[in-house]
Design a protein around this motif. Structure first.
Motif, PDB file in Angstrom:
ATOM      1  N   LEU A 602      36.689  44.996  42.369  1.00  0.00           N
ATOM      2  CA  LEU A 602      35.501  45.480  44.015  1.00  0.00           C
ATOM      3  C   LEU A 602      34.771  47.020  43.473  1.00  0.00           C
ATOM      4  CD1 LEU A 602      38.500  44.489  46.347  1.00  0.00           C
ATOM      5  CD2 LEU A 602      36.168  43.433  45.869  1.00  0.00           C
ATOM      6  N   ASN A 603      35.745  48.035  42.790  1.00  0.00           N
ATOM      7  CA  ASN A 603      35.625  48.896  42.704  1.00  0.00           C
ATOM      8  C   ASN A 603      34.808  49.377  40.826  1.00  0.00           C
ATOM      9  OD1 ASN A 603      36.189  50.036  45.305  1.00  0.00           O
ATOM     10  ND2 ASN A 603      37.844  48.646  44.786  1.00  0.00           N
ATOM     11  N   THR A 604      34.757  48.181  40.641  1.00  0.00           N
ATOM     12  CA  THR A 604      33.741  48.537  39.459  1.00  0.00           C
ATOM     13  C   THR A 604      32.686  48.101  38.381  1.00  0.00           C
ATOM     14  OG1 THR A 604      35.889  47.678  37.577  1.00  0.00           O
ATOM     15  CG2 THR A 604      36.297  49.440  37.787  1.00  0.00           C
ATOM     16  N   PRO A 605      32.125  48.734  37.899  1.00  0.00           N
ATOM     17  CA  PRO A 605      30.189  47.581  37.229  1.00  0.00           C
ATOM     18  C   PRO A 605      30.851  46.221  36.599  1.00  0.00           C
ATOM     19  CG  PRO A 605      30.404  50.264  36.681  1.00  0.00           C
ATOM     20  CD  PRO A 605      32.417  50.166  36.797  1.00  0.00           C
ATOM     21  N   PRO A 606      30.188  45.890  36.941  1.00  0.00           N
ATOM     22  CA  PRO A 606      30.266  44.434  35.791  1.00  0.00           C
ATOM     23  C   PRO A 606      30.315  44.199  34.853  1.00  0.00           C
ATOM     24  CG  PRO A 606      28.824  44.146  38.147  1.00  0.00           C
ATOM     25  CD  PRO A 606      29.025  45.575  38.184  1.00  0.00           C
ATOM     26  N   GLY A 607      31.654  44.018  34.024  1.00  0.00           N
ATOM     27  CA  GLY A 607      31.650  43.763  32.611  1.00  0.00           C
ATOM     28  C   GLY A 607      32.152  45.225  32.409  1.00  0.00           C
ATOM     29  N   SER A 608      33.239  46.563  33.110  1.00  0.00           N
ATOM     30  CA  SER A 608      33.457  47.304  32.360  1.00  0.00           C
ATOM     31  C   SER A 608      34.851  47.048  32.066  1.00  0.00           C
ATOM     32  CB  SER A 608      33.439  48.605  33.140  1.00  0.00           C
ATOM     33  OG  SER A 608      34.134  47.632  34.257  1.00  0.00           O
ATOM     34  N   THR A 609      35.396  47.448  30.873  1.00  0.00           N
ATOM     35  CA  THR A 609      37.003  47.498  30.726  1.00  0.00           C
ATOM     36  C   THR A 609      37.714  47.837  32.189  1.00  0.00           C
ATOM     37  OG1 THR A 609      36.557  47.817  29.095  1.00  0.00           O
ATOM     38  CG2 THR A 609      38.836  47.915  29.022  1.00  0.00           C
ATOM     39  N   ILE A 610      38.991  47.166  32.117  1.00  0.00           N
ATOM     40  CA  ILE A 610      39.749  47.288  33.551  1.00  0.00           C
ATOM     41  C   ILE A 610      41.054  47.930  32.527  1.00  0.00           C
ATOM     42  CG2 ILE A 610      40.996  46.533  35.256  1.00  0.00           C
ATOM     43  CD1 ILE A 610      38.472  45.122  36.377  1.00  0.00           C
ATOM     44  N   ARG A 611      41.323  49.019  33.074  1.00  0.00           N
ATOM     45  CA  ARG A 611      42.916  49.782  32.641  1.00  0.00           C
ATOM     46  C   ARG A 611      43.857  49.940  33.430  1.00  0.00           C
ATOM     47  NH1 ARG A 611      41.066  51.638  27.476  1.00  0.00           N
ATOM     48  NH2 ARG A 611      38.796  52.149  27.059  1.00  0.00           N
ATOM     49  N   ILE A 612      45.284  49.330  33.358  1.00  0.00           N
ATOM     50  CA  ILE A 612      45.898  48.979  34.022  1.00  0.00           C
ATOM     51  C   ILE A 612      47.329  49.818  33.899  1.00  0.00           C
ATOM     52  CG2 ILE A 612      47.717  48.138  35.813  1.00  0.00           C
ATOM     53  CD1 ILE A 612      45.196  45.828  36.136  1.00  0.00           C
ATOM     54  N   LYS A 613      47.839  50.292  34.580  1.00  0.00           N
ATOM     55  CA  LYS A 613      49.591  50.872  33.640  1.00  0.00           C
ATOM     56  C   LYS A 613      50.360  50.464  34.901  1.00  0.00           C
ATOM     57  CE  LYS A 613      51.955  55.449  33.236  1.00  0.00           C
ATOM     58  NZ  LYS A 613      52.089  56.353  33.651  1.00  0.00           N
ATOM     59  N   LYS A 614      51.322  49.909  34.252  1.00  0.00           N
ATOM     60  CA  LYS A 614      52.467  49.615  34.409  1.00  0.00           C
ATOM     61  C   LYS A 614      54.460  49.931  34.673  1.00  0.00           C
ATOM     62  CE  LYS A 614      54.845  45.749  36.377  1.00  0.00           C
ATOM     63  NZ  LYS A 614      54.764  43.904  36.992  1.00  0.00           N
ATOM     64  N   ASN A 615      54.668  50.389  35.579  1.00  0.00           N
ATOM     65  CA  ASN A 615      56.085  51.075  35.127  1.00  0.00           C
ATOM     66  C   ASN A 615      57.168  49.915  34.603  1.00  0.00           C
ATOM     67  OD1 ASN A 615      56.484  49.734  37.466  1.00  0.00           O
ATOM     68  ND2 ASN A 615      58.278  51.456  38.373  1.00  0.00           N
ATOM     69  N   ILE A 616      57.354  48.986  34.503  1.00  0.00           N
ATOM     70  CA  ILE A 616      58.287  48.012  33.656  1.00  0.00           C
ATOM     71  C   ILE A 616      57.420  47.634  33.559  1.00  0.00           C
ATOM     72  CG2 ILE A 616      59.796  47.944  36.332  1.00  0.00           C
ATOM     73  CD1 ILE A 616      58.455  45.810  37.108  1.00  0.00           C
ATOM     74  N   ARG A 617      58.032  46.132  32.774  1.00  0.00           N
ATOM     75  CA  ARG A 617      57.395  45.100  31.410  1.00  0.00           C
ATOM     76  C   ARG A 617      56.359  44.594  32.493  1.00  0.00           C
ATOM     77  NH1 ARG A 617      60.624  43.329  26.720  1.00  0.00           N
ATOM     78  NH2 ARG A 617      61.218  45.424  25.589  1.00  0.00           N
ATOM     79  N   ILE A 618      55.438  44.124  32.384  1.00  0.00           N
ATOM     80  CA  ILE A 618      54.544  42.952  32.608  1.00  0.00           C
ATOM     81  C   ILE A 618      54.920  41.808  32.760  1.00  0.00           C
ATOM     82  CG2 ILE A 618      53.027  42.408  30.862  1.00  0.00           C
ATOM     83  CD1 ILE A 618      51.005  41.356  32.556  1.00  0.00           C
ATOM     84  N   CYS A 619      55.334  40.981  33.957  1.00  0.00           N
ATOM     85  CA  CYS A 619      55.783  39.247  33.974  1.00  0.00           C
ATOM     86  C   CYS A 619      55.000  38.105  32.771  1.00  0.00           C
ATOM     87  CB  CYS A 619      56.407  38.987  35.633  1.00  0.00           C
ATOM     88  SG  CYS A 619      54.407  38.789  36.211  1.00  0.00           S
ATOM     89  N   PRO A 620      55.462  37.770  33.087  1.00  0.00           N
ATOM     90  CA  PRO A 620      54.981  36.399  32.196  1.00  0.00           C
ATOM     91  C   PRO A 620      53.662  35.980  32.863  1.00  0.00           C
ATOM     92  CG  PRO A 620      57.604  36.252  31.325  1.00  0.00           C
ATOM     93  CD  PRO A 620      57.017  37.238  32.455  1.00  0.00           C
ATOM     94  N   ASP A 621      54.197  35.411  34.009  1.00  0.00           N
ATOM     95  CA  ASP A 621      52.646  34.646  35.036  1.00  0.00           C
ATOM     96  C   ASP A 621      51.793  36.322  34.963  1.00  0.00           C
ATOM     97  OD1 ASP A 621      52.453  32.516  37.152  1.00  0.00           O
ATOM     98  OD2 ASP A 621      52.260  34.573  38.012  1.00  0.00           O
ATOM     99  N   CYS A 622      51.551  36.797  35.299  1.00  0.00           N
ATOM    100  CA  CYS A 622      50.275  37.792  35.233  1.00  0.00           C
ATOM    101  C   CYS A 622      50.239  37.725  34.367  1.00  0.00           C
ATOM    102  CB  CYS A 622      51.137  38.945  35.741  1.00  0.00           C
ATOM    103  SG  CYS A 622      51.923  39.657  37.461  1.00  0.00           S
TER     104      CYS A 622
END
Length: 659
Positions: A602-622
């Motif tokens: 919703l808040n970044t330009p189309p086509g730009s890279t999205i960077r996410i940080k998580k404090n535990i491991r990402i789950c298989p479904d995500c």
């Protein structure tokens, strides 16, 4: 024998040979040059004296010829009465030895000047300082003990020498001796003592020294105040450090750096960055230590845009990529998800050291670039850089992340060739290597044959592998070993609970949860962060307090519909409590990383890279959902969890689904 009278100028004495005329001086000896009217016709043919016979600063420590008695040409001239040894000459010689850390030449100068300056306090202080700065504290101590008279400068030089050499206890014990000798310390003495106190544990001496500074009016001195800020910051007592910092009428770069570094060490990246901005507004110029602290703090947060802003400021200031600054910048880019920028920093550094190589190796390993890690390691060995324990940890981590079991075993054995003793972290990584590959029996045997007692991290690696491969029996055994060592860590409890839940053993799940309540063990909530326009936004699962929560929900529903059309199937096995299928699928859609992703769309330009940080491991479904979303939405997604980076691009992940 007639006593020689030393002149205040560097001049030449009469030669006994009448063929040699007494030369004249056009200028007295200074710190830059001594000018004499010698020429080759005068009999002074020297390769380092030009036609105008200027004794330059760079030639002060020139080696003597093959027949040299002293080893230094200038001292040979003095020995042969060709040059008059005055205070200015010897002062410059000592200064040169000190600045260049030329201990061997310093000893020669020391031996020579003792014949005429043995009782000279200033000269003795210069010699004492030279030995201290060159790290030869035994010789510095001996000079100090043999001095007929000492003053504040003498004591300060000795204390500072011990502090800079890391001999902190020796520095500290000198202070009461100094007071008993009725010698008053100055701001430089106190600054060195406070520095020594800061590198020790929070101790009584440091606070007593603080009290002394208050009593004798040194507290507002910028050098003492900065050292106090640094001492409390190193003790992670930021409140007292800030109090002293705010009370300083006059601040300098050291004051700012000390407080910034204190916040950085505590992992308070935002506070460190805020203080850095204040420093700039006050027109203080950042030093390499400032940049290093900021990059170090941003490495822990992983927020790239803020790191790029600081890097841009460093470039504008004219600073170069040297030493520790370049290494912390490289590490910051690698840990912020931009391994390409880390590579650029590595290639542009003026000088690479072991830390530089290790930083890029670790970056490659965490980004799942196993082949690049091994190629860089071979390149490092080919140019003669010897690996350290950190190097091998990066190599083993890379092998673990891509499933190279045989290579991992080879490099673990290679450590012996380079006399690197395996640490606990190496054993943990080897257990992880075997466990990820499904070689659980081999992982267990490896633990049993370890030469050191396995700790919670070792058993935790095995427990994580059992969770991955659904080995309930071995997982329960590993969990029990962890509980015996540490019953307060929520991670192992949750892993064991998840293993039981995956097997449908809900009574055992309830027992684990009950044990957590009894031991007051609380589960760490899953949090995801996303950085947009230098602002960090955090989200928890089922987040319903964000101002854009309705738009976020609609965006993810839109994404979910699209990815289901191309093959995404919610993995309900990841919902580890008893409920119907519809409820499980609903729970999956409100994971924190999915909310963060929808917000970023919703808040970044189309086509730009999205960077996410998580404090535990990402789950298989995500993980599965993001692979599909990267293709459908046309976005690269870089997610950093507690274990590694996942680069989602055009429907696939850099981990190759091996995680």
């Amino acid at each position: 024998m007639k006593r020689r009278i030393w002149s205040c100028k560097a001049r030449f004495c009469y030669a006994q040979n009448s063929a040699i005329q007494k030369p004249t001086l056009s200028a007295p000896f200074t710190s830059t040059a001594a000018t004499a009217s010698l020429t080759k016709s005068d009999g002074w043919d020297s390769p380092w004296l030009d036609a105008s016979c200027i004794l330059q600063d760079k030639d002060l420590l020139k080696k003597g010829g093959p027949d040299s008695k002293t080893g230094i040409y200038v001292l040979d001239l003095i020995e042969s009465c060709a040059l008059e040894p005055d205070r200015a000459l010897f002062t410059n010689l000592i200064k040169k030895c000190t600045n260049l850390k030329r201990l061997k030449e310093g000893r020669l100068v020391h031996a020579h000047l003792m014949s005429c300056f043995r009782e000279d306090l200033v000269m003795n202080n210069n010699i004492l300082n030279m030995y201290a700065k060159c790290g030869s504290m035994e010789e510095a101590q001996k000079v100090f003990e043999e001095m007929p008279v000492t003053d504040t400068v003498s004591w300060t030089a000795l204390i500072t020498g011990y502090t800079q050499s890391g001999l902190l206890e020796d520095a500290v014990v000198l202070f009461p001796e100094m007071l008993r000798a009725d010698v008053k310390p100055n701001e430089f003495t106190l600054s060195s003592l406070l520095k020594a106190s800061g590198t020790r544990h929070n101790n009584g001496f440091g606070r007593q020294l603080h009290g002394y500074c208050l009593k004798h009016g040194y507290i507002l001195n910028v050098y003492v105040g900065s050292a106090l800020v640094d001492m409390y910051a190193r003790w992670e007592n930021i409140k007292d450090a800030e109090s002293i910092f705010n009370g300083l009428v006059s601040k300098n770069e050291v004051s700012w750096n000390a407080l910034i570094a204190g916040h950085a060490r505590k992992g308070e990246g935002e506070l460190a960055l805020s203080l850095f901005s204040r420093m700039l507004r006050k027109d203080f110029k950042p030093t390499p230590f400032t940049y290093s602290s900021i990059f170090g703090s941003l490495s822990s947060t992983g927020f790239l845009e803020q790191g790029k802003w600081v890097h841009a400021h460093m470039i504008k200031s004219g600073s170069q990529l040297v030493g520790f600054v370049g290494n912390t910048l490289l590490d910051m880019y690698a840990k912020s998800g931009s391994i390409e920028d880390a590579e650029k920093v590595f290639s542009r550094m003026l000088k690479l050291d072991l830390v530089s190589w290790n930083s890029l190796l670790k970056g490659y390993a965490q980004h799942g670039r196993g082949s690049d890690t091994l190629e860089l390691f071979k390149r490092m060995l080919s140019i003669g850089v010897n690996p350290s324990d950190v190097t091998f940890l990066a190599i083993l981590t890379a092998c673990s992340h891509v499933g190279c079991v045989q290579e991992g075993e080879y490099y673990f054995q290679l450590m012996k060739t380079y006399a690197v003793e395996p640490q606990v972290s190496h054993y943990v990584t080897m257990v992880d290597l075997f466990g990820r590959a499904g070689l659980l029996d081999q992982a267990e045997r490896f633990i049993q044959n370890m030469p050191i007692e396995p700790n919670t991290a070792v058993w935790g690696a095995l427990l994580g592998a059992c969770r991955m491969h659904k080995n309930l029996e071995l997982g329960a055994y590993a969990a029990q070993r962890i509980f015996e060592l540490d019953s307060n860590d929520s991670g192992p409890h949750m892993l064991l609970s998840n293993i039981y839940a995956s097997a449908g053993r809900w009574d055992d799940v309830a027992n684990v949860r009950s044990m957590m309540r009894v031991n007051q063990v609380k589960k760490e909530p899953a949090i995801s962060w996303v950085e947009i326009k230098n602002c960090v936004h955090s989200f928890v699962a089922n987040d319903d307090i964000h101002p854009q929560r309705e738009e976020i929900q609609k965006m993810w529903e839109k994404v979910s519909t699209k990815i289901k059309e191309v093959g995404y199937v919610p993995d309900s096995s990841q919902v580890l409590f008893y409920s119907n299928q519809q409820e499980k699928e609903k729970r999956l859609q409100v994971h924190s990383e999915k909310i963060a992703f929808a917000f970023a769309l919703l808040n970044t330009p189309p086509g730009s890279t999205i960077r996410i940080k998580k404090n535990i491991r990402i789950c298989p479904d995500c993980h599965s959902a993001f692979k599909f979303a990267s293709k459908i939405m046309g976005r690269d997604i870089i997610l950093r969890d507690t274990n590694r980076f996942h680069h989602f691009q055009d429907g696939s992940c850099s981990c190759g689904d091996y995680w």
